[in-house]
Design a protein around this motif. Structure first.
Motif, PDB file in Angstrom:
ATOM      1  N   GLY A   9      -5.076  22.894   6.830  1.00  0.00           N
ATOM      2  CA  GLY A   9      -4.970  21.670   7.977  1.00  0.00           C
ATOM      3  C   GLY A   9      -4.565  20.484   7.329  1.00  0.00           C
ATOM      4  N   ALA A  10      -5.444  19.531   8.339  1.00  0.00           N
ATOM      5  CA  ALA A  10      -5.507  18.219   7.842  1.00  0.00           C
ATOM      6  C   ALA A  10      -6.646  17.795   7.260  1.00  0.00           C
ATOM      7  N   SER A  11      -6.892  18.360   6.051  1.00  0.00           N
ATOM      8  CA  SER A  11      -7.926  18.154   5.089  1.00  0.00           C
ATOM      9  C   SER A  11      -7.506  17.000   3.820  1.00  0.00           C
ATOM     10  N   PRO A  12      -8.235  16.319   3.332  1.00  0.00           N
ATOM     11  CA  PRO A  12      -7.644  15.505   2.130  1.00  0.00           C
ATOM     12  C   PRO A  12      -7.494  15.634   1.138  1.00  0.00           C
ATOM     13  N   ILE A  13      -7.187  15.968   0.194  1.00  0.00           N
ATOM     14  CA  ILE A  13      -7.267  16.109  -1.549  1.00  0.00           C
ATOM     15  C   ILE A  13      -8.201  15.210  -2.317  1.00  0.00           C
ATOM     16  N   THR A  14      -7.975  15.424  -3.077  1.00  0.00           N
ATOM     17  CA  THR A  14      -9.053  14.958  -4.869  1.00  0.00           C
ATOM     18  C   THR A  14      -8.015  15.665  -5.621  1.00  0.00           C
ATOM     19  N   ALA A  15      -8.328  14.274  -6.567  1.00  0.00           N
ATOM     20  CA  ALA A  15      -7.036  14.918  -8.037  1.00  0.00           C
ATOM     21  C   ALA A  15      -7.654  16.098  -8.574  1.00  0.00           C
ATOM     22  N   THR A  16      -8.770  17.295  -8.130  1.00  0.00           N
ATOM     23  CA  THR A  16      -8.985  18.343  -8.410  1.00  0.00           C
ATOM     24  C   THR A  16      -8.080  19.365  -7.628  1.00  0.00           C
ATOM     25  N   THR A  17      -7.716  19.434  -6.697  1.00  0.00           N
ATOM     26  CA  THR A  17      -7.078  20.086  -5.580  1.00  0.00           C
ATOM     27  C   THR A  17      -5.574  19.396  -5.346  1.00  0.00           C
ATOM     28  N   LEU A  18      -5.610  19.057  -6.189  1.00  0.00           N
ATOM     29  CA  LEU A  18      -3.612  18.904  -5.778  1.00  0.00           C
ATOM     30  C   LEU A  18      -3.031  20.079  -5.821  1.00  0.00           C
ATOM     31  N   PRO A  19      -2.469  20.103  -5.039  1.00  0.00           N
ATOM     32  CA  PRO A  19      -1.093  21.307  -4.882  1.00  0.00           C
ATOM     33  C   PRO A  19      -0.857  21.253  -6.492  1.00  0.00           C
ATOM     34  N   ALA A  20       0.252  22.521  -6.997  1.00  0.00           N
ATOM     35  CA  ALA A  20       0.953  22.514  -8.651  1.00  0.00           C
ATOM     36  C   ALA A  20       2.110  21.712  -8.554  1.00  0.00           C
ATOM     37  N   PHE A  21       2.410  20.799  -8.023  1.00  0.00           N
ATOM     38  CA  PHE A  21       3.281  19.947  -7.816  1.00  0.00           C
ATOM     39  C   PHE A  21       4.260  20.231  -9.101  1.00  0.00           C
ATOM     40  N   ARG A  22       5.494  19.992  -9.360  1.00  0.00           N
ATOM     41  CA  ARG A  22       5.759  20.314 -11.142  1.00  0.00           C
ATOM     42  C   ARG A  22       5.993  18.424 -11.095  1.00  0.00           C
ATOM     43  N   SER A  23       6.789  17.959  -9.940  1.00  0.00           N
ATOM     44  CA  SER A  23       6.920  16.831 -10.282  1.00  0.00           C
ATOM     45  C   SER A  23       6.410  15.702 -10.750  1.00  0.00           C
ATOM     46  N   PRO A  24       5.700  14.882 -11.979  1.00  0.00           N
ATOM     47  CA  PRO A  24       4.395  14.177 -11.383  1.00  0.00           C
ATOM     48  C   PRO A  24       5.393  12.990 -10.756  1.00  0.00           C
ATOM     49  N   LEU A  25       5.835  11.980  -9.792  1.00  0.00           N
ATOM     50  CA  LEU A  25       6.705  11.397  -9.205  1.00  0.00           C
ATOM     51  C   LEU A  25       5.466  11.829  -7.766  1.00  0.00           C
ATOM     52  N   VAL A  26       5.968  13.145  -7.582  1.00  0.00           N
ATOM     53  CA  VAL A  26       5.442  13.908  -6.183  1.00  0.00           C
ATOM     54  C   VAL A  26       4.213  14.837  -6.175  1.00  0.00           C
ATOM     55  N   ARG A  27       3.486  14.817  -7.555  1.00  0.00           N
ATOM     56  CA  ARG A  27       1.875  14.462  -7.686  1.00  0.00           C
ATOM     57  C   ARG A  27       1.984  12.766  -7.019  1.00  0.00           C
ATOM     58  N   ALA A  28       1.852  12.005  -7.781  1.00  0.00           N
ATOM     59  CA  ALA A  28       1.149  10.772  -7.426  1.00  0.00           C
ATOM     60  C   ALA A  28       1.090  10.215  -6.502  1.00  0.00           C
ATOM     61  N   LEU A  29       2.322  10.808  -5.477  1.00  0.00           N
ATOM     62  CA  LEU A  29       2.464  10.039  -4.045  1.00  0.00           C
ATOM     63  C   LEU A  29       1.872  11.667  -3.210  1.00  0.00           C
ATOM     64  N   ALA A  30       1.576  12.062  -3.760  1.00  0.00           N
ATOM     65  CA  ALA A  30       0.681  13.362  -2.682  1.00  0.00           C
ATOM     66  C   ALA A  30      -1.177  12.500  -2.713  1.00  0.00           C
ATOM     67  N   TRP A  31      -1.152  12.158  -3.794  1.00  0.00           N
ATOM     68  CA  TRP A  31      -2.653  11.792  -4.583  1.00  0.00           C
ATOM     69  C   TRP A  31      -2.938  10.383  -3.638  1.00  0.00           C
ATOM     70  N   SER A  32      -1.872   9.026  -3.550  1.00  0.00           N
ATOM     71  CA  SER A  32      -1.779   7.767  -3.066  1.00  0.00           C
ATOM     72  C   SER A  32      -2.009   8.244  -1.316  1.00  0.00           C
ATOM     73  N   CYS A  33      -0.794   9.101  -1.087  1.00  0.00           N
ATOM     74  CA  CYS A  33      -1.523   8.489   0.297  1.00  0.00           C
ATOM     75  C   CYS A  33      -1.824   9.694   0.566  1.00  0.00           C
ATOM     76  N   PHE A  34      -2.972  10.864   0.716  1.00  0.00           N
ATOM     77  CA  PHE A  34      -3.221  11.406   1.463  1.00  0.00           C
ATOM     78  C   PHE A  34      -5.123  11.944   0.556  1.00  0.00           C
ATOM     79  N   SER A  35      -5.127  11.201  -0.780  1.00  0.00           N
ATOM     80  CA  SER A  35      -6.244  11.922  -1.402  1.00  0.00           C
ATOM     81  C   SER A  35      -7.029  11.165  -0.583  1.00  0.00           C
ATOM     82  N   GLU A  36      -9.347  11.535  -0.937  1.00  0.00           N
ATOM     83  CA  GLU A  36     -10.076  11.096  -0.536  1.00  0.00           C
ATOM     84  C   GLU A  36     -10.295   9.286  -0.820  1.00  0.00           C
ATOM     85  N   THR A  37     -10.216   8.371  -0.038  1.00  0.00           N
ATOM     86  CA  THR A  37     -10.641   7.136  -0.648  1.00  0.00           C
ATOM     87  C   THR A  37     -11.809   6.755  -0.567  1.00  0.00           C
ATOM     88  N   LEU A  38     -12.157   5.665  -1.507  1.00  0.00           N
ATOM     89  CA  LEU A  38     -12.973   5.274  -2.050  1.00  0.00           C
ATOM     90  C   LEU A  38     -14.497   4.961  -1.090  1.00  0.00           C
TER      91      LEU A  38
END
Length: 300
Positions: A9-38
């Motif tokens: 659902g709406a759970s945040p993600i971390t660097a270890t739980t990023l979906p296996a996107f093939r595109s490095p840019l899409v990985r960076a986009l997902a991590w930047s916008c939806f990962s746990e904040t400091l």
């Protein structure tokens, strides 16, 4: 090491739980916008500022999956709007793309200078409109990677977190945000800029992404931080070589820190260890865990 959390659902993600996107840019986009904040919130002289109420919904995950199959729109946008490899500028541009593309948001303006006559006081990172809350929002962005150096002779504090080059420090960065960047919106000059955009009032949000690399002996809680913040660790070169873990880790070049992935990282070689003797380098293992490798005297 980095924390692990499933995407439900709406759970945040971390660097270890990023979906296996093939595109490095899409990985960076997902991590930047939806990962746990400091941090989840920060207090200024006028208000408590929270992180954005933007989560990785099923709809947004579907959008990312579709973009991963055809990332040309994202590549084109980045080529046209971000000619830099600086992490902060890449991070901001990925946020711009998301706010432009998401049906619930509208990017109004970004990198807006605030001037008092001929004197530039600063700038707003961006202003966007949230269609769900029906608010205009001034959003400040930051992405940081800090290494903790515990001080046995002082209480726990954010002054014990340093950038890899030791020139940056977490408490100083947050002080800059609370004492200058966020209050800028409440100055006469800041209010004038907002009015020029045809906006009567803006709410404020703060997104501070990054990973904190804890010393291997540091398991203490830091009350000012998001308890779920993304974690790595750091080791001295001598400790790393003594542990004989070289085959378990790969090298990440700095432009790839936002969306790193083990399979596409560079196998670790002696030349990388030689680099670490002069400046910290970032590593990743097959569990997507991150580590900084530093010179033996780095923490002295």
């Amino acid at each position: 090491m980095l924390t692990t959390k499933l995407i439900l659902g709406a759970s945040p993600i971390t660097a270890t739980t990023l979906p296996a996107f093939r595109s490095p840019l899409v990985r960076a986009l997902a991590w930047s916008c939806f990962s746990e904040t400091l941090i989840n919130e920060i207090t200024t002289a006028t208000a408590v500022i929270h992180k954005p109420r933007i989560t990785l919904t099923a709809q947004r995950l579907n959008w990312l999956n579709a973009l991963d199959k055809d990332d040309i729109p994202l590549k084109t946008y980045m080529e046209e709007h971000c000619n830099s490899t600086r992490l902060g500028l890449v991070f901001e541009s990925l946020w711009h793309f998301f706010l432009l593309e998401d049906p619930n948001t509208e990017l109004i303006a970004h990198n807006i200078p605030v001037r008092d006559g001929k004197v530039t006081l600063g700038e707003f990172d961006l202003i966007y409109y949230c269609r769900i809350s029906q608010r205009y929002i001034h959003l400040e962005l930051a992405v940081k990677f800090f290494l903790g150096i515990p001080n046995k002779h002082a209480p726990l504090g954010l002054d014990q977190w340093y950038g890899p080059n030791r020139a940056d420090r977490l408490d100083r960065k947050l002080a800059r945000l609370t004492q200058h960047q966020l209050p800028l919106a409440h100055t006469n000059a800041g209010q004038a800029v907002i009015a020029q955009l045809g906006i009567d009032h803006v709410a404020q949000e703060l997104q501070v992404n990054g990973i904190l690399f804890h010393a291997n002996t540091d398991n203490a809680p830091y009350p000012s931080l998001n308890i779920e913040h993304q974690r790595g660790d750091w080791l001295s070169l001598n400790a790393f070589q003594t542990a004989q873990e070289q085959e378990s880790w790969r090298y990440i070049e700095k432009p790839s820190w936002l969306g790193a992935e083990y399979q596409t990282a560079t196998p670790l070689e002696n030349k990388h260890l030689q680099m670490a003797a002069h400046k910290p380098i970032m590593l990743i293992n097959n569990k997507q865990q991150r580590r900084f490798l530093v010179a033996d005297d780095w923490a002295d």
